[in-house]
Design a protein around this motif. Structure first.
Motif: not given
Lengths: 111, 114
Positions: A34, A36, A42-44, A46, A91, A99, A101, B33, B35, B90, B103-107
């Motif tokens: 993927f 991102y 801020k958060e990553p 997709l 992944n 996973s 990065f 996860y 990070y 994160l 993968i989805y992240f929180g803030e």
């Protein structure tokens, strides 16, 4: 050697330019890939998945080369709003597991 | 709306104190996860969990602990043994292969040691 490595950057390009990033991975058993985007503090989020056949989403094109173990991201007609850090993700398994990065490549698009 | 909620967003800790960062997801994902990201650096994996009551160390687990008693929750404790805990933390969860393996992240949570 890191498991996932990206072009070091930073990339500074003018608006309208085409820019390409590469990301190499060391584990040949890696299953999914993927790109991102991460904005400052801020958060990553997709950007797009990467498929073996290559995929395109508007100005963005992602490709996977399993033989050489790298993925790429091409951005055409760069916009100021494209300025961000781009992270590749690899992944190992299809369902869960680790996973990894890349460290990210920073892009700044200038007027 | 489905998503990942991290709290608190900002946290200040005195040296020698343990702190716990909360992470809750309502996406029904099995994998979760944690990070850590330092300024100008990439994401480093602390711990991950593939299923309830199971978790594995990531690349920088020393000084951290986690639990996974419920599918929805994966709290991270930063212990006093972590010598340099100031960072952006994160939490993430991952969909299964049938939903794109994404993968989805929180803030994120910003932790500062004072």
């Amino acid at each position: 050697r890191k498991e996932v490595e990206q072009d070091p950057g930073p990339f500074n390009v003018p608006e309208g330019a085409t820019v390409a990033f590469n990301c190499t991975y060391s584990n040949s058993a890696s299953q999914s890939f993927f790109w991102y985007r991460q904005d400052c503090r801020k958060e990553p989020k997709l950007l797009m998945s990467v498929y073996s056949s290559g995929n395109e989403d508007g100005r963005f094109t992602a490709q996977l080369n399993r033989a050489s173990q790298y993925i790429s991201l091409l951005i055409r007609d760069s916009k100021l709003s494209d300025s961000a850090t781009y992270l590749c993700v690899v992944n190992r398994n299809t369902n869960a597991g680790k996973s990894t990065f890349g460290d990210g490549t920073t892009l700044t698009v200038k007027p | 709306d489905g998503g990942i909620t991290q709290s608190p967003k900002y946290l200040f800790r005195k040296e020698g104190q343990n702190v716990t960062l909360s992470c809750e997801q309502n996406l029904n994902h099995d994998a979760m996860y944690w990070y850590r990201q330092d300024p100008g650096q990439g994401l480093r994996l602390i711990y991950y969990s593939q299923i309830v009551n199971d978790f594995q160390k990531g690349d920088i687990a020393e000084g951290y602990s986690v639990s996974r008693e419920k599918k929805e929750s994966f709290p991270l404790t930063v212990t006093s043994a972590q010598k340099n805990p100031t960072a952006f933390y994160l939490c993430a969860s991952r969909s299964g292969a049938n939903r794109g393996n994404t993968i989805y992240f929180g803030e994120g949570s910003w932790l500062t040691v004072v």
